[in-house]
Write a protein that holds these residues in place. Sequence first.
Motif, PDB file in Angstrom:
ATOM      1  N   PRO A 525       0.799  -1.243   0.000  1.00  0.00           N
ATOM      2  CA  PRO A 525       0.000   0.000   0.000  1.00  0.00           C
ATOM      3  C   PRO A 525       0.827   1.286   0.000  1.00  0.00           C
ATOM      4  O   PRO A 525       0.337   2.337  -0.425  1.00  0.00           O
ATOM      5  N   LYS A 526       2.063   1.234   0.485  1.00  0.00           N
ATOM      6  CA  LYS A 526       2.878   2.453   0.554  1.00  0.00           C
ATOM      7  C   LYS A 526       3.709   2.679  -0.720  1.00  0.00           C
ATOM      8  O   LYS A 526       4.406   3.682  -0.835  1.00  0.00           O
ATOM      9  N   GLU A 553       5.165   8.124   4.991  1.00  0.00           N
ATOM     10  CA  GLU A 553       4.487   8.547   6.225  1.00  0.00           C
ATOM     11  C   GLU A 553       4.286   7.367   7.187  1.00  0.00           C
ATOM     12  O   GLU A 553       3.770   6.308   6.807  1.00  0.00           O
ATOM     13  N   GLY A 554       4.762   7.561   8.426  1.00  0.00           N
ATOM     14  CA  GLY A 554       4.563   6.542   9.455  1.00  0.00           C
ATOM     15  C   GLY A 554       5.474   5.332   9.338  1.00  0.00           C
ATOM     16  O   GLY A 554       5.241   4.311   9.977  1.00  0.00           O
ATOM     17  N   SER A 559      12.175  -0.353   7.908  1.00  0.00           N
ATOM     18  CA  SER A 559      10.980  -1.196   8.065  1.00  0.00           C
ATOM     19  C   SER A 559      10.254  -1.337   6.729  1.00  0.00           C
ATOM     20  O   SER A 559       9.753  -2.403   6.378  1.00  0.00           O
ATOM     21  N   LEU A 560      10.237  -0.268   5.954  1.00  0.00           N
ATOM     22  CA  LEU A 560       9.551  -0.307   4.659  1.00  0.00           C
ATOM     23  C   LEU A 560      10.256  -1.262   3.686  1.00  0.00           C
ATOM     24  O   LEU A 560       9.617  -2.042   2.984  1.00  0.00           O
ATOM     25  N   LYS A 561      11.594  -1.217   3.690  1.00  0.00           N
ATOM     26  CA  LYS A 561      12.359  -2.127   2.813  1.00  0.00           C
ATOM     27  C   LYS A 561      12.032  -3.581   3.155  1.00  0.00           C
ATOM     28  O   LYS A 561      11.824  -4.410   2.265  1.00  0.00           O
ATOM     29  N   VAL A 581      16.815  -3.198  -1.912  1.00  0.00           N
ATOM     30  CA  VAL A 581      15.711  -2.264  -2.157  1.00  0.00           C
ATOM     31  C   VAL A 581      16.247  -0.872  -1.889  1.00  0.00           C
ATOM     32  O   VAL A 581      16.788  -0.599  -0.818  1.00  0.00           O
ATOM     33  N   GLN A 582      16.144   0.008  -2.872  1.00  0.00           N
ATOM     34  CA  GLN A 582      16.573   1.402  -2.681  1.00  0.00           C
ATOM     35  C   GLN A 582      15.350   2.294  -2.827  1.00  0.00           C
ATOM     36  O   GLN A 582      14.659   2.251  -3.855  1.00  0.00           O
ATOM     37  N   ILE A 583      15.062   3.074  -1.782  1.00  0.00           N
ATOM     38  CA  ILE A 583      13.924   3.995  -1.852  1.00  0.00           C
ATOM     39  C   ILE A 583      14.411   5.271  -2.519  1.00  0.00           C
ATOM     40  O   ILE A 583      15.435   5.853  -2.131  1.00  0.00           O
TER      41      ILE A 583
END
Length: 633
Positions: A525-526, A553-554, A559-561, A581-583
């Motif tokens: 979802p992000k 956000e949040g 954690s997102l990776k 994974v690179q944001i």
Amino acid sequence: MSHKIQTLSGYIHEYQKSVLQPEAFWARIAESFHWKKTWDKTLDWDFEGPDVKWFVDGKLNITENIFERYLHTKGDTPAIIWEPNDPKEDNRIITYRELFELTNQFCNALKAQGIQKGDRVIIYMPMVPEAAIAMLACARLGAVHSVVFAGFSSSSLADRINDCEAKMVLTSDGNFRGAKQIPVKAVVDEAIENTPSIEKVIVLKRTGEEVTMKADRDIWWHDAIAGHSAAFKAEEMDSEDMLFILYTSGSTGKPKGVVHTTGGYMVYTQYSFENVFQYTQGDVYWCTADVGWITGHSYIVYGPLLAGATTLMFEGVPTFPHAGRFWEICDKYQVNQFYTAPTAIRALQAHGLEPLEPYSLQSLKVIGSVGEPINEEAWHWYHDHVGKGNCPLVDTWWQTETGGIMISALAGITPNKPAHASLPLPGIQPVIVDAEGNELTGNNVEGNLCIKFPWPSILRTTYGDHEKCKNVYFSTYKGMYFTGDGAKRDHDGYLRILGRVDDVINVSGHRMGTAEVENAINEHPKVIESAVVGFPHEVKGQGIYAYVICDMEGRTEESLKNEIKDTVRKIIGPIAKPDEVQIVPGLPKTRSGKIMRRILRKVASKDLSNLGDTSTLLNPEVVDDIIKGAGLK
């Protein structure tokens, strides 16, 4: 009757015959098989359609060429040697007669559960003899098997079930893999929630763990076979009847169901097996692949068994319970031909020579490599330390779609050259073309690898979508099968495969479409947008590098990776989980909105030379941000 080539001049002679008179060449080889009715015409073909038929109107059953053909001479010869994941567990040695009876018994069990000629059956099982028995039983009664590697997620499994509208799944309660126990029945249950075509599930008791069995749908394997006869008359099949569907990743998101048919596949797998590995009756042959991949179909099950060989099946992994497990097995069974993937070789190479020291490996006559081009360093390590410098190393190039090995040395006949697949097998006519499709003749040329004439085990279609088969394989270059690989022909005329030229990454010998991985990442979802590329990986050959634009956000970056990696693992399976994974704030795009993957591949490979002109990009400044984010500036 064997059609085994014995000398280099013999190879040259056979190859010339196969190109000048392909139909006469393959008819001669096909005559040594058992046919219920001989074919009316050897070959009918058109690459425009595409429409290829071999041994037209011939009638046969592939399993009669494994069983009835050999029972009187090989009934007591081991057909399958099975080595379990845990060396403390008992192995199994199954003779041709026993395999025949087990196959027949399972044919009767399948029939009793409503399976008929033409029905599709999914096999989602560990590397146990029952997986091979299931394949052979389907072939004997005329059902179409589709083996799905038991590491794929429930949604990947559901996609494959729905695509071929399978009636049945064959699975186990759980699988052993190294120190892990994998609850596969739960994966099947989850998949079946979204697959209306499934009527029955047959479950093999392997781990003994508690599983949910749904009344009137699920049945234990031992209950399914109980009381059934070990006799079953093989169904008569047409040469072009479907034998199996095997799903492969492409550059588009949805997996393609590659269709192989009966007659041509049978003829080619036995012929290529005997010639590449120079198999001699009495040898013990071991391919370390999983039956979930084409290598397991053609060179664990069908090719070896059609040749009356003894084939070894291994349930475990190369490093459990120790990094010498492969070599221990080679010595234990006195393996003569050993066939594995460069990924396994590189992983074992990282453990050094110590794990090899306790083992003699004196029985080895041939070693082989499959799944991706083998790099020179791994080639030398494998040749020198496993083959002890005196085993020919066959570096085989082929694909799910080709059904069998296409370009390879013939063991002990073709002179070896590190990291070169070498020369085509008889009947295979490769060409190197430029971007416009012009054939590049002579040596020292590089371009795209195509095949200009059909061979018996070429794919016939992609299941339920013939247009896709045409678009992917036959429309890029008119009148040719396009492999999707780049290749180079050197000064000796040897072919070296350079890897994929489309958006497909070769991870540990398994093809992953970048679109498929991106679609999975975008389910988070992000995630706003993603782009996936391959990068050099010292063990896997290629790793998966994901560039992702996210709503932060949040969430912390870390954690997102991890969540993104987990999303891919759940949707496709652990095999597709990104290594990196690179944001990123944005992706480099042309003015027409196309992502410039070339730049992303360079950054992922830590190679900032020749980034090319970025000024024409819609957002050239994003390139610097990506380079900084990768820690390269």
